[in-house]
Design an enzyme around this catalytic site. Structure first.
Site, short mmCIF file in Angstrom:
data_model
loop_
_atom_site.label_atom_id
_atom_site.label_comp_id
_atom_site.label_asym_id
_atom_site.label_seq_id
_atom_site.Cartn_x
_atom_site.Cartn_y
_atom_site.Cartn_z
N SER A 1 0.70 -1.09 0.12
CA SER A 1 0.04 -0.02 -0.03
C SER A 1 0.83 1.19 0.00
O SER A 1 0.26 2.17 -0.33
CB SER A 1 -0.93 -0.11 1.05
OG SER A 1 -0.29 -0.08 2.43
N ASP B 1 -2.85 8.03 8.50
CA ASP B 1 -3.81 7.22 9.15
C ASP B 1 -3.19 6.64 10.14
O ASP B 1 -1.98 6.73 10.53
CB ASP B 1 -4.75 6.49 8.35
CG ASP B 1 -3.76 5.51 7.15
OD1 ASP B 1 -2.74 4.99 7.70
OD2 ASP B 1 -4.08 5.13 6.53
N HIS C 1 -0.18 4.60 7.82
CA HIS C 1 0.57 5.23 6.74
C HIS C 1 1.01 6.43 6.88
O HIS C 1 0.34 7.44 7.42
CB HIS C 1 -0.37 5.20 5.56
CG HIS C 1 -0.65 3.81 4.93
ND1 HIS C 1 -2.11 3.23 5.49
CD2 HIS C 1 -0.27 2.84 4.29
CE1 HIS C 1 -2.24 2.04 4.97
NE2 HIS C 1 -1.27 1.79 4.09
#
Length: 371
Positions: A55, A346, A349
């Site tokens: 991600s 978040d 990340h």
């Protein structure tokens, strides 16, 4: 297998909490250029950038995959051009974007599965990365995302498009001279090993990181066999210091989780050894181990020095647990107003500012090796 077959074969399996469907690792590839990551593009030093992983460097491939590991909705992309949620797990740009700019290629690295890509987009580089992926094939299967093997198959499809559109000579140049950026592995530790019992039933952490290292070696050998010669590999970060890991494993004070950090360090030592071995076996190629662990640790311990006010929680929502499907517009009433004050966007990340600083740190330290 073409793209549509690959995607159609992926079925949504188990619904896990968002704490076990995302990953954190920061990445940038370094080649003969020294630059400020936020500065203007420098002289082109590679024909293209080709990205694999999770991600951290997925710019939207998961938008086109049947998985719950997505972020193509607000407040993701809040500080991106046009405030657009592109599928990047961030409030803005991600490391692959910074790397492409530094290499003098373009401002943004697109997702390979984006159906609007042109031949020029392909020619200067794309990302095959998929949020939730890992070295261990089981990691991707748990949340139905693209495994590294899937990403390699897409890479082969990409090369066929380049050959058909630009010819064999151009394709050969892109294959051999492009910058290959790989960021993967955190999900294996944080999710597959510590958050599900599947692997712990058969492996202790030493054996599991051995398994990860074997899969890593196989993956890099495959890239080399295809023709990759300039490969930058990101180490794992201090996983236990990510906000969500503080929440789940850091006790009442939300301290860093020692077990996760020790596991990350153990794997990093094995990854470094794998890349050293590959460098000896293939002296015509460049395998670069990039130490992210210590750099992120430095920022966490000295936030003011780097311009951050908050490093123990993310900007989105309460910052302690929200990520992916838990970080939505519903979280906005609690979401911070200025993400540049936060190291993390978040609970998993980094923020765009965090990525920019980390990318610049890695480049300035390692680029001199290739001048």
């Amino acid at each position: 297998m073409d793209t549509h077959q690959l995607i159609s074969n992926m079925m949504l399996r188990n619904f896990y909490s968002v704490m076990v469907i995302t990953t954190t690792c920061v990445s940038v590839v370094v080649f003969p250029v020294i630059s400020n990551a936020a500065g203007a593009p420098k002289k082109k030093s590679a024909p293209a950038i080709l990205v694999f992983g999770d991600s951290i460097v997925d710019p939207g491939n998961n938008n086109h995959v049947a998985t719950i590991v997505k972020c193509d909705f607000p407040p993701y992309g809040r500080d991106f051009v046009g405030a657009k949620p592109t599928g990047r797990f961030c409030n803005g740009k991600v490391p692959s974007d910074f790397a492409a700019n530094i290499l003098g290629l373009k401002e943004l690295v697109p997702a390979y599965l984006d159906p609007t890509l042109t031949l020029q987009d392909l020619a200067t580089g794309v990302s095959f990365a998929s949020g939730g992926s890992g070295y261990d094939p089981l990691t991707a299967r748990i949340v139905s995302v693209l495994s590294l093997s899937d990403q390699v198959e897409l890479f082969k499809e990409y090369l066929n498009k380049i050959r058909q559109g630009m010819g064999e000579e151009a394709a050969a140049t892109i294959i051999s001279q492009s910058a290959y950026l790989i960021c993967v592995g955190s999900d294996d530790i944080a999710n597959t090993y510590f958050s599900t019992p599947t692997r712990r039933l058969h492996y202790d952490i030493n054996a599991y990181t051995d398994l990860m290292a074997r899969y890593a070696s196989t993956f890099y050998e495959e890239l080399y066999r295809i023709g990759a010669r300039r490969i930058g590999v990101l180490s794992l970060p201090p996983i236990g210091c990510l906000p969500s890991q503080r929440t789940s494993g850091g006790g009442p004070n939300r301290s860093c989780s020692n077990s996760s950090n020790q596991a990350a360090q153990l794997f990093n030592s094995k990854l470094s050894a794998v890349l050293d071995s590959l460098s000896k076996t293939h002296p015509d190629a460049l395998f670069v181990y990039l130490d992210v662990y210590n750099r992120l640790t430095s920022i966490i311990h000295n936030p003011i020095r780097y311009g951050f006010e908050v490093v123990v929680k993310g900007c989105c929502g309460t910052g302690t647990i929200e990520a992916s499907i838990l970080c939505t517009s519903v979280s906005d009433s609690h979401t911070c107003k200025d993400a540049s004050k936060y190291l993390f966007w978040d609970s998993y990340h980094p923020s765009e500012k965090g990525y920019g600083i980390l990318s610049d740190m890695v480049i300035n330290e390692f680029a001199a090796r290739f001048m």
